[in-house]
Design an enzyme around this catalytic site. Sequence first.
Site, PDB file in Angstrom:
ATOM      1  N   HIS A 184       0.816  -1.211   0.000  1.00 49.70           N
ATOM      2  CA  HIS A 184       0.000   0.000   0.000  1.00 49.70           C
ATOM      3  C   HIS A 184       0.853   1.266   0.000  1.00 49.70           C
ATOM      4  O   HIS A 184       1.963   1.273   0.515  1.00 49.70           O
ATOM      5  CB  HIS A 184      -0.883   0.053   1.254  1.00 49.70           C
ATOM      6  CG  HIS A 184      -1.751  -1.144   1.427  1.00 49.70           C
ATOM      7  ND1 HIS A 184      -2.062  -1.642   2.671  1.00 49.70           N
ATOM      8  CD2 HIS A 184      -2.367  -1.949   0.535  1.00 49.70           C
ATOM      9  CE1 HIS A 184      -2.846  -2.700   2.540  1.00 49.70           C
ATOM     10  NE2 HIS A 184      -3.040  -2.913   1.248  1.00 49.70           N
ATOM     11  N   LYS A 233       6.294   6.583   7.669  1.00 48.54           N
ATOM     12  CA  LYS A 233       5.709   5.678   8.664  1.00 48.54           C
ATOM     13  C   LYS A 233       6.794   5.155   9.592  1.00 48.54           C
ATOM     14  O   LYS A 233       7.910   4.888   9.167  1.00 48.54           O
ATOM     15  CB  LYS A 233       5.032   4.480   7.993  1.00 48.54           C
ATOM     16  CG  LYS A 233       3.808   4.839   7.184  1.00 48.54           C
ATOM     17  CD  LYS A 233       3.210   3.607   6.537  1.00 48.54           C
ATOM     18  CE  LYS A 233       1.990   3.977   5.711  1.00 48.54           C
ATOM     19  NZ  LYS A 233       1.454   2.814   4.994  1.00 48.54           N
ATOM     20  N   TYR A 238       1.537   1.672  13.950  1.00 48.71           N
ATOM     21  CA  TYR A 238       2.386   2.570  13.183  1.00 48.71           C
ATOM     22  C   TYR A 238       1.932   4.019  13.289  1.00 48.71           C
ATOM     23  O   TYR A 238       0.772   4.320  13.466  1.00 48.71           O
ATOM     24  CB  TYR A 238       2.498   2.136  11.726  1.00 48.71           C
ATOM     25  CG  TYR A 238       1.205   1.974  10.958  1.00 48.71           C
ATOM     26  CD1 TYR A 238       0.812   2.922  10.011  1.00 48.71           C
ATOM     27  CD2 TYR A 238       0.395   0.861  11.142  1.00 48.71           C
ATOM     28  CE1 TYR A 238      -0.350   2.760   9.283  1.00 48.71           C
ATOM     29  CE2 TYR A 238      -0.764   0.696  10.417  1.00 48.71           C
ATOM     30  CZ  TYR A 238      -1.139   1.651   9.493  1.00 48.71           C
ATOM     31  OH  TYR A 238      -2.299   1.492   8.780  1.00 48.71           O
ATOM     32  N   ASP A 273      -6.544  -6.151  -1.801  1.00 47.85           N
ATOM     33  CA  ASP A 273      -5.158  -6.528  -2.064  1.00 47.85           C
ATOM     34  C   ASP A 273      -5.045  -7.570  -3.182  1.00 47.85           C
ATOM     35  O   ASP A 273      -4.007  -7.660  -3.834  1.00 47.85           O
ATOM     36  CB  ASP A 273      -4.480  -7.025  -0.789  1.00 47.85           C
ATOM     37  CG  ASP A 273      -4.163  -5.892   0.180  1.00 47.85           C
ATOM     38  OD1 ASP A 273      -4.241  -4.715  -0.224  1.00 47.85           O
ATOM     39  OD2 ASP A 273      -3.836  -6.181   1.344  1.00 47.85           O
TER      40      ASP A 273
END
Length: 189
Positions: free
Chosen positions: A64, A73, A133, A172
Amino acid sequence: MGKIKVTTCGIEGVKLVEPAVFGDARGYFMETYNYNDFKEAGIDQIFVQDNQSASVGGVLRGLHFQKQYPQDKLVRVVSGEVFDVAVDLREGSKTYGKWFGSVLSAENKKQLFIPKNFAHGFYVLSDYAEFAYKCTDFYHPDDEGGIRWDDPELNIDWHIPEGSVPVLSEKDKRWGSFGEYQRSRSNGQ
């Protein structure tokens, strides 16, 4: 107190972070994030959103990225173990299209810093994992992009046991190839 050890990973900007862990018979304590320590280590970002997910063993999430609102991130595992992957999508980068992966676990307490303009994903190695995250921009659902996890050009070794098939979301399963991503970028999409 909480100094960190930061290791570069062969792809400029990607960094493996190991916090100082203070343990005794009662358990342990660690700082998972301290702006001053991270800034001193060359990670000078302001994080605006924290996310956490839970996944059962064999789940693969990714790859992603955000198209118009890219995010730095800082990722870590709270429970369990994953194989975490970052793919360089920075046009003009000498490592464009290359990937870096690392096992992140509640046991090793490592974190991975992933700069903007990288695709990201992880595969759950344990029976269950909680993944947390921090992001430097807010999530924009209409801005999400992705690349197939099993793209032959990227050739990512996800550490999937032989004979196993990863569990994927419907989204996905539908991402295009790395080549399709490249063509869409050259067409200005």
